[in-house]
Design a protein around this motif. Sequence first.
Motif, PDB file in Angstrom:
ATOM      1  N   ASP A 134      15.788  82.938 -23.445  1.00 49.18           N
ATOM      2  CA  ASP A 134      15.963  83.588 -24.330  1.00 49.18           C
ATOM      3  C   ASP A 134      15.356  83.015 -25.042  1.00 49.18           C
ATOM      4  OD1 ASP A 134      18.463  81.135 -25.362  1.00 49.18           O
ATOM      5  OD2 ASP A 134      18.294  82.530 -26.238  1.00 49.18           O
ATOM      6  N   ARG A 162      16.254  84.277 -28.487  1.00 53.74           N
ATOM      7  CA  ARG A 162      16.566  84.134 -29.113  1.00 53.74           C
ATOM      8  C   ARG A 162      16.543  83.201 -30.737  1.00 53.74           C
ATOM      9  NH1 ARG A 162      21.478  85.465 -26.016  1.00 53.74           N
ATOM     10  NH2 ARG A 162      21.636  83.239 -25.635  1.00 53.74           N
ATOM     11  N   ILE A 177      23.831  85.631 -35.479  1.00 58.90           N
ATOM     12  CA  ILE A 177      23.759  87.023 -34.675  1.00 58.90           C
ATOM     13  C   ILE A 177      24.461  86.903 -33.498  1.00 58.90           C
ATOM     14  CG2 ILE A 177      23.137  89.372 -34.347  1.00 58.90           C
ATOM     15  CD1 ILE A 177      21.465  89.367 -36.581  1.00 58.90           C
ATOM     16  N   ASN A 189      22.625  79.748 -30.608  1.00 60.92           N
ATOM     17  CA  ASN A 189      22.233  79.792 -29.153  1.00 60.92           C
ATOM     18  C   ASN A 189      22.051  78.946 -28.454  1.00 60.92           C
ATOM     19  OD1 ASN A 189      21.173  82.156 -30.981  1.00 60.92           O
ATOM     20  ND2 ASN A 189      18.952  81.352 -30.702  1.00 60.92           N
ATOM     21  N   GLU A 226      24.595  96.637 -28.271  1.00 59.22           N
ATOM     22  CA  GLU A 226      24.308  96.537 -29.009  1.00 59.22           C
ATOM     23  C   GLU A 226      24.629  95.601 -30.273  1.00 59.22           C
ATOM     24  OE1 GLU A 226      29.178  97.973 -27.723  1.00 59.22           O
ATOM     25  OE2 GLU A 226      28.830  95.999 -28.954  1.00 59.22           O
ATOM     26  N   ARG A 227      23.990  96.119 -31.493  1.00 57.39           N
ATOM     27  CA  ARG A 227      24.576  94.999 -32.613  1.00 57.39           C
ATOM     28  C   ARG A 227      24.688  93.990 -32.903  1.00 57.39           C
ATOM     29  NH1 ARG A 227      21.444  94.854 -38.410  1.00 57.39           N
ATOM     30  NH2 ARG A 227      21.821  93.329 -38.654  1.00 57.39           N
ATOM     31  N   GLY A 228      24.653  92.887 -32.158  1.00 54.62           N
ATOM     32  CA  GLY A 228      25.634  91.956 -32.280  1.00 54.62           C
ATOM     33  C   GLY A 228      26.101  91.557 -33.636  1.00 54.62           C
ATOM     34  N   GLN A 243      13.821  92.464 -19.987  1.00 55.89           N
ATOM     35  CA  GLN A 243      15.017  93.835 -20.391  1.00 55.89           C
ATOM     36  C   GLN A 243      15.125  93.042 -21.244  1.00 55.89           C
ATOM     37  OE1 GLN A 243      16.529  94.567 -16.496  1.00 55.89           O
ATOM     38  NE2 GLN A 243      15.416  96.924 -17.145  1.00 55.89           N
ATOM     39  N   THR A 244      16.217  91.115 -21.108  1.00 56.41           N
ATOM     40  CA  THR A 244      16.105  90.043 -22.073  1.00 56.41           C
ATOM     41  C   THR A 244      15.799  90.886 -23.282  1.00 56.41           C
ATOM     42  OG1 THR A 244      16.344  89.283 -19.812  1.00 56.41           O
ATOM     43  CG2 THR A 244      17.318  87.584 -21.959  1.00 56.41           C
ATOM     44  N   LEU A 251      17.439  94.092 -29.919  1.00 57.14           N
ATOM     45  CA  LEU A 251      18.125  95.062 -30.850  1.00 57.14           C
ATOM     46  C   LEU A 251      19.168  94.384 -31.147  1.00 57.14           C
ATOM     47  CD1 LEU A 251      17.931  98.271 -27.958  1.00 57.14           C
ATOM     48  CD2 LEU A 251      17.197  97.811 -30.533  1.00 57.14           C
ATOM     49  N   GLU A 252      20.266  93.589 -30.290  1.00 61.32           N
ATOM     50  CA  GLU A 252      21.522  92.715 -30.769  1.00 61.32           C
ATOM     51  C   GLU A 252      21.229  91.842 -32.545  1.00 61.32           C
ATOM     52  OE1 GLU A 252      21.772  90.464 -27.251  1.00 61.32           O
ATOM     53  OE2 GLU A 252      22.434  91.961 -26.676  1.00 61.32           O
ATOM     54  N   PHE A 253      20.183  91.490 -32.500  1.00 63.53           N
ATOM     55  CA  PHE A 253      19.484  91.382 -33.412  1.00 63.53           C
ATOM     56  C   PHE A 253      19.475  92.129 -34.810  1.00 63.53           C
ATOM     57  CE2 PHE A 253      18.223  86.237 -33.756  1.00 63.53           C
ATOM     58  CZ  PHE A 253      18.744  85.979 -33.216  1.00 63.53           C
ATOM     59  N   LYS A 256      16.667  93.719 -24.820  1.00 58.59           N
ATOM     60  CA  LYS A 256      17.830  93.830 -25.402  1.00 58.59           C
ATOM     61  C   LYS A 256      18.245  92.809 -26.200  1.00 58.59           C
ATOM     62  CE  LYS A 256      21.131  92.323 -22.810  1.00 58.59           C
ATOM     63  NZ  LYS A 256      22.440  91.765 -22.439  1.00 58.59           N
ATOM     64  N   GLN A 257      17.929  91.657 -26.170  1.00 60.70           N
ATOM     65  CA  GLN A 257      18.543  90.558 -27.758  1.00 60.70           C
ATOM     66  C   GLN A 257      17.989  91.217 -28.855  1.00 60.70           C
ATOM     67  OE1 GLN A 257      16.578  86.913 -25.646  1.00 60.70           O
ATOM     68  NE2 GLN A 257      18.379  86.778 -25.077  1.00 60.70           N
TER      69      GLN A 257
END
Lengths: 360, 294, 299
Positions: A202, A204, B137, B10, B128-130, A228-229, A235-237, A232-233
Motif C-alpha cells: 500500500d 497510498r 482520493i 487508506n 482511472e483517476r480516483g 504494478q500496485t 495514476l489513481e491519485f 496504478k495507485q
Amino acid sequence: MKHAATILVLAILLVGCTATGNNVNEQDVITIGVISSFSGEMAVQGEHLEQGVTLAYEQLDRTALTHSYRLLFEDDAYKSDKTAAAYRKLHDIDGASAIIGSDSRSGNIVAPIAETDAILFCSVASDPAVVKGRKYVFKHWTTPEAEVASYLAVVEQQGWDRVIVLESVHPGVEAISDMIEKAARERGILLERHRFQSGDTDFRGTLAKLKNQDFDAFALFLMPNHLQTAGKQILEFGFEQPRTTIEMYDFIDDVSLFEGEWYIAPADPTGRFVASFTERYGEAPESVAPNGYDCLNLLVKAFEEGGTDPDDAMTVIRQLKDYQGAVGTLHYSGSLIEGGSIESPALKKMIVNGKRVLVE
Amino acid sequence: MAVLSQLIANGLIAGSIYALMAAGFSMMFSIQRFMNIAHGATYVVGAFSAYLFAKIIGWPFWIAFPIAIAVATLLGILINHIVFEPLQKEKDKNLALLLASFGMFLLIESIILMIFGADVKSFGLPVERGMDILGAIITPLQLIIIITAPVVFIGIWLFLKKTLVGKALRATSDNTVIAATMGINIRAMTFISTGLGSALAGLAGILVALEQNLEHSMGMSAILKGLTAAIVGGIGNVPAAILGGYLIGLAENLGIWYLPSGYKDAISFVILIIFLLFRPQGFFGMKKREEVAE
Amino acid sequence: MIETYLLHLFIIACLYVILTTSLNLAIGYTGLLNLGHIAFYAIGAYTSSLLALNFGVPFWIGALAGATLAAIVGYLLSYPTIKLKGDYLALGTLGFSIIVESVLKNWVSLTRGPLGLPGIPKPSIFGFAIDTIPKYALFGLILAVLVYIVLEIVVRSPFGRVLQAIRDDEMAAKTLGKDTFNAKAKALALSAFIAAIGGSYYAHYVTFIDPTFFSILETILIFSMVIVGGTASMLGSVAGAVLLTLLPEPLRFLPFPSSIIGGMRQALYALLLVLVIRWRPQGLIGENTFKKFKNGVKR
C-alpha cells in the motif's frame, strides 16, 4: 500404526539418500548446475532463469560439440544454507564443472566455495563483492554504474532536481539505489528514498504525503508486485509526474500501465532470442531469462574452446569480445582483483503502445 | 488536512481487509481454540480461484466470485475435517495444531505455485483517476471495499445476535461444555464457524486481488495481520476482531505519517506487543483475560 | 566426493541441533511458547560477523559477545511477556522477531540492509584455523555435543525441575515459594545465549548473511523440529533437528521437471510434515508433555 508412520518416513529418507542415481561417470559429459529460488517468495526469479537456460540448452547443436552436456537444477528456496547444500550436491555428487546462479545473495554464498573448488561460476548478480578477487567467478548483468550514469544523464537532460524514489527492500534494489543516490547528490539532484517491505503493498500513505509537494518525477525501483500496485495507485491519485525506473519494466508481463514512460534498461534481448523464446514458452522473456540463456552458451563456449581445464576455460571467457548474446553484444571486462563481468550497455527505452521500444 | 483524510481513507481500506481476515480467524478460533495459520491459505485460494474462473476461464464476475468464495469455504471445511479435527483429541494439541496449520499453509502455497507459476498476476482492470471525497482520493473499487466490508460485518453481527444458530455459536464459544449440555451440536458449530470464517477469508482474497494483484506468497502477511487484529481487538470475539482490524489499518496508515515507510509492518506488531503487555484480552475483550494472562 | 555433501549436511544438522535443543528448553521444559527464537540467532550471527568484519575481532570473542548480547535481550524480553500464556506468548514473541528483522533490513548503515554481509572470515580459535569442511564438521560436532550436555545438565538440575514445575503449574510453583519470574527469565536468557552461538557458528561457515535468514519460515522450521522431535526430551529435539534437516535433501534426487521442482519439493516436504504431526502428534521421542505431577498427586 504410529510406529508405521515413523518407519515410513525413515524409509523414504533412506531410499532417497541412497538413490544417487544421477552419478554419471562418463568422461565426456560436462555437467552444468543451476542454482536458484524455485519456491518461496522469489520463485519468479528461478522460473525466469530456468526458462532462459533451458532454451539455450535445447538449442545447442549437439553434432557440432566436442563434449556432451548435462543440465541440472537445484532449488535453494532463497535460503542460504540450502544454497550451500545445492552447490555441494551439484559439485560433490553430480560432478558439476560449472554453476549458473541467479542473484547476489546466492552469488555471495556460492562464489567463495566455487573459487576454492575451481568451478566456473556465472552469476547473474549485481553485487561486485561476488566477483571481487576471484578467478573462476564472473557475473553477467548490466553494471549498476552503467545504468546509474544513463539514468542520471536523462534526468539532467530533463532539468529535474527532485525525484521521489519508491523502492522495495531487496539486495539488487539496494545496490542501485545507494549508488544512484550518491551520484545524484554529486550532481545536485535530490533523490528522496521511500522503502517498502515485501509484504507491504500500500503506497497510498506515502503518496498522500507527497500529494501537494513539488517534485519532478517518480523513480520506481520496485519488485513486480509492488511495481504494478504503485504504478496504478500513482495514476489513481492523479499525479502527473513521469514514472521512471531502472530495469523494472522489463520484469513484468503487461506494461500497458506505464504507457508513455521512459526507463533505463540493459539492452533488449535480441530479436532472435525473443522470437524463439516466445515460440517455446508462449510469453515474452523477462528479467534474468536472457542472462541465463547467455550464461549457458558462454559456459559451453568456454568448455568447447578451452577444454575441461578450468583455467583454460576461463581464459576463453576473459577474451570475450563482440559476442552476440541474448542481451546484445557482450564483452568481458575486469581484472583479477576487481573480478570479471560480462557487461552489456544500459539504454533508454520507452513504453509505446504497450510495447517496449528503444529510444535514440 | 487533505492528507489526514487521505490517511484515514487508506486506513479504512486496509482495515476492511484486515477486519475480514480477523473476523474469519476469530470466528474459527472462538470454537476451535487454536491459531489456524492455514486461514491464510484459504485467503490465497479465494483470490486464485476468482482469477481462474473470471480471468482464465472467462466467466462473468457475478458468477465467478461466489463460486470462488464457495471454493474457499469448502477448502477450509475440508482442512478442518481431515487434519485438525483428529488432532483435537490429543492431549498436547495446541502445539500440534499450530504446526499442522503451518504445514497445510505451506502445502497449499506450493500447490498454487506449481499450478499458476511464480509471476505476479492481475485482473487488469482499467486504471482511472480516483474520485475526490472530502479531500481523499478513492477509486470506485476502493469505495466498494469500504462499503462491502461493513455490510458483511453488519450481516454477521445480525446473524450472531439475532438468529438461533448465531446464538448457539456464541454460546459454544463462551463455554463449550455447557453448550453441549444444552444440546447444541458442537460438530455442527465447528462446521458452521469454519465455513463462515473461510468464506470471509476468500472474500478478502478476492477484494485484494481485484484492487491490487495476486501472487502465491500473498497469504503470510494477510494471516499475520488478521491474527494481530484479532488479538488487539479481543480474541474469540468476532465484533471485537472486526474493530481490531480497522484499528490496525488506521494505526498503520496514520503511523507512517511520521515514520519511514519501511517500518509500516513493524507498527502493527509493536501495537500487538503493547496490547499483549497492558491489555492482553484486547481492546474489547471481556472475561477472557484469565485465558490469556495471569 | 559425496562425503563433502554429507559433511555439509552434518554441519547444518549440528546447527539445527543447537537451535532446536535451546528452543526446547524454552518451549518443552519451561512451557514458554517462544516464536522469537530466531531473533537471538540473528543477533549472534550479526554481532560476531560485524565485529569480525569491521574490527577483526576473533571468532570466539565475537561469538561470546553476540551470545551475551542475546542473553541480555532474552532476559529483558521476559519482562513484557511475563504475564502472557500459550498462544499469546507465541504471538508476542513472533512480533518481537519481526521487529528485529525489520531493524536488520532497515538499519542499513549498520547491517548493509538487504545487501547482507559478505566475506565473513572463517573462525580461528587460538591459532587453530577452521577452514576446511571436515574441520568445520568436527567443530560443529563438538559444539553440538557441548550444548547437548550443558542442556541435559540444566534440565536435570534443581533449576531444571523448577522450570518444569513452572511449565506444569506456575501458580503451584509460586505457592511453593519459587521465584518463577527469575527462573523463566534465566531460561529464556540461556536459550538465547545458545541460539546466538549457533548463529555465529553458521555465519562464519557460509561466510555471508543477510536478513532473509531470519524469516518466519525459519521460525516455522525450527519450531517444527521441536514439535516433531517431541518436547519431552532433549534427545527428541536432536532427532527432530536431524530429521527435518535431512528430509528435504532426498527430495533433490527425485527427478521432477525443472519447471516445477521448487513447488513440488516444498509441497512434498509440507505434506510429510503434516503427515508426521497427524500420525504422531507427540513427536518422535515423546510422551505427554504436560504431565501431571510426578509425585502421584492427581488433579
